[in-house]
Design a protein around this motif. Structure first.
Motif, PDB file in Angstrom:
ATOM      1  N   LEU A   1      61.005  41.431 159.553  1.00 24.12           N
ATOM      2  CA  LEU A   1      60.311  39.978 159.382  1.00 24.12           C
ATOM      3  C   LEU A   1      60.700  38.913 160.336  1.00 24.12           C
ATOM      4  O   LEU A   1      59.955  38.040 160.695  1.00 24.12           O
ATOM      5  N   ASN A   2      62.068  38.903 160.715  1.00 26.01           N
ATOM      6  CA  ASN A   2      62.808  37.891 161.574  1.00 26.01           C
ATOM      7  C   ASN A   2      63.967  38.307 162.190  1.00 26.01           C
ATOM      8  O   ASN A   2      65.107  38.072 162.134  1.00 26.01           O
ATOM      9  N   PRO A   3      63.707  39.329 163.100  1.00 25.84           N
ATOM     10  CA  PRO A   3      64.884  39.957 163.956  1.00 25.84           C
ATOM     11  C   PRO A   3      65.742  38.847 164.833  1.00 25.84           C
ATOM     12  O   PRO A   3      64.913  37.914 165.302  1.00 25.84           O
ATOM     13  N   GLY A   4      66.972  39.004 164.891  1.00 20.63           N
ATOM     14  CA  GLY A   4      67.396  38.240 165.864  1.00 20.63           C
ATOM     15  C   GLY A   4      69.004  38.502 165.614  1.00 20.63           C
ATOM     16  O   GLY A   4      69.429  39.506 164.878  1.00 20.63           O
ATOM     17  N   PRO A   5      69.897  37.870 166.627  1.00 18.17           N
ATOM     18  CA  PRO A   5      71.360  38.320 166.800  1.00 18.17           C
ATOM     19  C   PRO A   5      72.078  37.735 165.703  1.00 18.17           C
ATOM     20  O   PRO A   5      73.167  37.939 165.487  1.00 18.17           O
ATOM     21  N   GLY A   6      71.737  36.811 164.818  1.00 18.29           N
ATOM     22  CA  GLY A   6      72.417  36.073 163.745  1.00 18.29           C
ATOM     23  C   GLY A   6      73.431  35.269 164.584  1.00 18.29           C
ATOM     24  O   GLY A   6      74.619  35.136 164.039  1.00 18.29           O
ATOM     25  N   ARG A   7      73.004  34.348 165.370  1.00 16.52           N
ATOM     26  CA  ARG A   7      73.841  33.727 166.132  1.00 16.52           C
ATOM     27  C   ARG A   7      74.365  32.324 165.675  1.00 16.52           C
ATOM     28  O   ARG A   7      75.419  31.708 165.806  1.00 16.52           O
ATOM     29  N   PHE A   8      73.932  31.923 164.341  1.00 19.52           N
ATOM     30  CA  PHE A   8      74.449  30.912 163.742  1.00 19.52           C
ATOM     31  C   PHE A   8      75.193  31.354 162.408  1.00 19.52           C
ATOM     32  O   PHE A   8      74.803  31.612 161.053  1.00 19.52           O
ATOM     33  N   GLY A   9      76.348  32.014 162.620  1.00 21.19           N
ATOM     34  CA  GLY A   9      77.118  32.600 161.671  1.00 21.19           C
ATOM     35  C   GLY A   9      76.552  33.857 160.769  1.00 21.19           C
ATOM     36  O   GLY A   9      76.692  33.836 159.760  1.00 21.19           O
ATOM     37  N   GLY A  10      75.726  34.556 161.404  1.00 17.15           N
ATOM     38  CA  GLY A  10      74.942  35.636 160.891  1.00 17.15           C
ATOM     39  C   GLY A  10      73.564  35.312 160.622  1.00 17.15           C
ATOM     40  O   GLY A  10      72.786  36.134 160.186  1.00 17.15           O
ATOM     41  N   PHE A  11      73.140  34.361 160.802  1.00 19.01           N
ATOM     42  CA  PHE A  11      71.616  33.758 160.406  1.00 19.01           C
ATOM     43  C   PHE A  11      70.909  33.347 161.603  1.00 19.01           C
ATOM     44  O   PHE A  11      71.578  32.856 162.907  1.00 19.01           O
ATOM     45  N   ASP A  12      69.774  33.234 161.427  1.00 21.34           N
ATOM     46  CA  ASP A  12      68.886  32.698 162.816  1.00 21.34           C
ATOM     47  C   ASP A  12      67.979  31.785 162.407  1.00 21.34           C
ATOM     48  O   ASP A  12      67.428  31.749 160.824  1.00 21.34           O
ATOM     49  N   PRO A  13      67.209  30.974 162.868  1.00 21.34           N
ATOM     50  CA  PRO A  13      66.132  30.102 162.496  1.00 21.34           C
ATOM     51  C   PRO A  13      64.920  30.846 161.929  1.00 21.34           C
ATOM     52  O   PRO A  13      64.429  31.816 162.522  1.00 21.34           O
ATOM     53  N   GLY A  14      64.445  30.391 160.816  1.00 23.70           N
ATOM     54  CA  GLY A  14      63.560  31.006 160.165  1.00 23.70           C
ATOM     55  C   GLY A  14      64.034  32.240 159.053  1.00 23.70           C
ATOM     56  O   GLY A  14      63.116  32.817 158.279  1.00 23.70           O
TER      57      GLY A  14
END
Length: 744
Positions: A598-611
């Motif tokens: 649903l919201n793939p991403g690298p987790g650049r914010f401490g493991g989280f991504d926008p959305g």
């Protein structure tokens, strides 16, 4: 922008593998695929940690670094004020405290008894032969007119000094303990934490996540051969630790035999002496609950000297001896006394007949009449029954009263506001107590209210309940409303259940059933029946699976494709609920797979991504859904139901989780348009009627059950009730009523 520390990106998850997701099956009957194994159940106390773990118990004290205090900071500050009052009472043990002075009622008796043991006036064993104190009633003054004022400023919790942290760090290193424990140790044990730990290494057990094995190793490293399993410092700390762990499971007290058995299992050779030492040291308090004739029948007469011709008497039932921590004992005493005050202080001849006649339903009219005549009322019912407290709030407001509804969550607040038609008449309970929401307090510090209706009352723990009742002025009417079939509070106690069981006030039972197939299914579960229901609109769908891997795969299909396509409910309005956090189909595994889809991403914010959908835990036991917006030097920025929240960087890992999948404990008090309940084979051991009732009732329009537990589901509904909690509030309320009746 300064990003948060980067963590490993989520690993691979279940994929479609070329399989096209079918529309949800329409068969309402549970599937027969076998599933076995032990489930890792959610910790009911924190709503976040797996059983036996400690996640979710160390929520942050602040949500943002801004000078203006956040709701979480204000809530914790209010909780600290209550704790400070309790600590002040505890400090009075330094001098002799005759029962009935300084403190009132049972709290004074309890502290005086502990002091008597400390001074040598009584042996510790005498506590086990003393009758339980009866709660005293206090005189209720005439209600004073309330005037609104702005909430008083609240201070932030001071952090530990660098010197204290450095001293503790050096000691922990010497004892082979992790240096990461230094800051919490300095905060929990104070500026002299290093000296405290050197004198008593087992005080390390006071820190979250530390178990007896770790504390024993730390003590051996510091004390060498001078310590052993029967060291009184160890046994006293173990007794306190056992009761703290019990509180995480909802208990405010434990049976003394259970404590002794647990001590024996941890190599304590004389558990009875260990318990008595803990009592003498003031670590725990002792209570007895039993029939009054047993207490009055105690005698020093030698049984051998009794009249041989005396008629045999029936064997007396054993008196239960309970051990409890003073913070919960004082909270229960305060809550029982406060509820009695509300019962006695209200105007009982108010004429609300016109408002009752105009009520939208007979059940609402009955509730209005009950509240007009009583200061405390309990109201029970399901989701549809929330319309009745809404009608009560509207009726009271129409009479010129200051009426307010308080819900457990922001979602509950919005649902109630939609029914009252006045958003200003509804708040969250946490916001009300912290001063962030509601009318504020009067000149005496009481909430400026004439009527308070608390929704989702089963989520009310004893400490919050005590804080709430202490905040209500004499003459304020209180209504506790909720569904007794759902899971209990995250904190210790069972306030709503104890009030109902003690019959401490009038109880009105809603006759408004929850509508539709989901309402019919959940109503049957509430009485122990798992019925097949007709679902022509695919309101209830069963999706059979063979194993946990298939359960994860089908769950992702349902959320991302089948439910949006077949029912028009978007993925953002669909909530996944599962039994535990660990395991191959727990919340962690499901959230990883759902994020990838649903919201793939690298987790650049401490493991989280926008959305990312997340669950923020601003305080232990509270779960606030939100969405990640961004991150900067301040921390992680969230949007929680339209409210911006900033979580400091150092608190992200401890207080923010992905939330496409939640445990039923986390989801209690909230609802979504669609819910997908996942029951993999290893979840069977974590199921109970209350769990199923809570989870299945979270969907408004649609419920999908990913079913792999075979007959464990109907067996849990029919045979496995919710775990009982050991509390004393019911006993205190019953004793209070008996005392009042005897005075009439």
């Amino acid at each position: 922008m300064t990003a948060l520390p980067r963590e490993e990106s989520p690993g691979p998850s279940a994929t479609d593998d070329g399989v096209v997701a079918d529309e949800p099956a329409t068969a309402p009957a549970p599937a027969d695929e076998a599933g076995n194994g032990e489930a890792e159940t959610a910790d009911a106390e924190t709503g976040d940690a797996p059983e036996g773990g400690s996640e979710g118990t160390d929520a942050p004290a602040a949500e943002a670094a801004a000078p203006e205090l956040s709701e979480a900071e204000a809530e914790l500050a209010a909780q600290r004020e209550l704790r400070e009052r309790i600590e002040k009472r505890k400090a009075e043990k330094e001098g002799p405290i005759p029962a009935g002075t300084k403190l009132s009622g049972p709290a004074a008796d309890l502290l005086a008894a502990v002091r008597a043991v400390e001074s040598g006036e009584k042996p510790a064993a005498a506590f086990f032969d003393s009758p339980a104190p009866s709660p005293a009633r206090r005189t209720v003054p005439a209600p004073a007119p309330a005037r609104e004022r702005a909430p008083e400023p609240r201070r932030t919790e001071p952090g530990a000094s660098p010197e204290a942290v450095a001293a503790v760090t050096a000691l922990l290193t010497e004892g082979g303990a992790p240096e990461a424990l230094a800051p919490p140790a300095a905060v929990t044990l104070g500026a002299q934490a290093a000296e405290v730990l050197r004198e008593d290494p087992w005080q390390l057990l006071a820190l979250p996540g530390v178990g007896p094995e770790q504390a024993d190793g730390f003590a051996r490293a510091l004390l060498g051969a001078g310590c052993g399993p029967d060291d009184e410092r160890r046994t006293a700390a173990l007794v306190g630790w056992l009761l703290e762990r019990a509180a995480l499971r909802g208990h405010t007290a434990l049976d003394a035999d259970q404590v002794r058995a647990s001590l024996a299992g941890r190599a304590v050779s004389d558990p009875d002496a260990a318990v008595q030492h803990a009592v003498a040291e003031g670590v725990v308090l002792v209570f007895q609950d039993g029939p009054e004739h047993q207490e009055s029948g105690d005698t020093d007469e030698d049984p051998a000297e009794a009249d041989a011709d005396a008629e045999p008497q029936e064997a007396a039932e054993p008196v239960q001896v309970l051990l409890g921590l003073d913070r919960y004992a004082l909270a229960e005493e305060s809550l029982a006394d406060g509820l009695a005050r509300l019962v006695n202080a209200c105007e009982k001849d108010a004429d609300w007949s016109d408002a009752a006649s105009a009520a939208p339903s007979p059940s609402a009219a009955e509730l209005i009449r009950a509240v007009a005549a009583h200061g405390l009322v309990a109201h029970t019912g399901g989701e549809a029954a929330r319309a009745e407290p809404a009608a009560l709030i509207a009726a009271a407001s129409g009479l010129g009263l200051r009426a307010l509804g308080a819900a457990h969550s922001a979602d509950g607040r919005e649902r109630l506001a939609a029914q009252t038609g006045d958003p200003a008449s509804v708040v969250t309970l946490a916001g009300l107590l912290s001063g962030a929401e509601g009318p504020g307090r009067d000149g005496e510090g009481a909430l400026a209210l004439d009527l308070l209706v608390v929704l989702d009352a089963p989520q009310l723990d004893v400490e919050t309940g005590a804080m709430l009742v202490e905040s209500l002025a004499d003459g304020t009417r209180l209504v506790l409303s909720g569904d007794p079939g759902v899971l209990g509070s995250a904190g210790a106690g069972r306030v709503f259940g104890d009030v109902l069981a003690a019959r401490a006030c009038p109880q009105t039972v809603s006759r408004t059933p929850d509508p539709g197939p989901i309402g019919e299914l959940v109503s049957g579960i509430g009485i122990g029946e798992l019925n097949q229901v007709a679902a022509p609109g695919k309101e209830v769908v069963i999706v059979p699976v063979r194993d946990a891997g298939e359960a994860v795969h089908r769950t992702v299909q349902l959320v991302a494709d089948s439910v949006p396509r077949a029912l028009g409910v978007p993925s953002s309005d669909t909530q996944v609920i599962t039994v535990g956090h660990g395991g191959s189909a727990g919340t962690r595994a499901l959230n990883e797979a759902l994020k990838q889809r649903l919201n793939p991403g690298p987790g650049r914010f401490g493991g989280f991504d926008p959305g990312d959908r997340v669950a923020h835990v601003p305080a232990p036991g509270r779960t606030v859904p939100g969405v990640v917006v961004s991150a900067d030097a301040e921390g992680l920025h969230l949007d929680c139901a339209g409210t911006p929240v900033v979580v400091p960087q150092d608190r992200v890992a401890a207080s923010v989780r992905h939330a496409w999948a939640l445990s039923a404990h986390q989801a209690a008090g909230m609802r979504w348009p669609a819910a997908v309940v996942v029951l993999p084979g290893d979840a069977a051991q974590g199921l109970s009627r209350a769990w199923v009732y809570t989870a299945f009732g979270r969907g408004e329009r649609h419920l999908s059950v990913v079913h792999g537990v075979d007959q464990a589901l109907p067996r849990a509904v029919a045979e496995v009730p919710a775990q009982e909690r050991t509390t004393r509030l019911r006993t205190l309320l019953e004793a209070s009523q008996a005392s009042q009746a005897s005075q009439v």
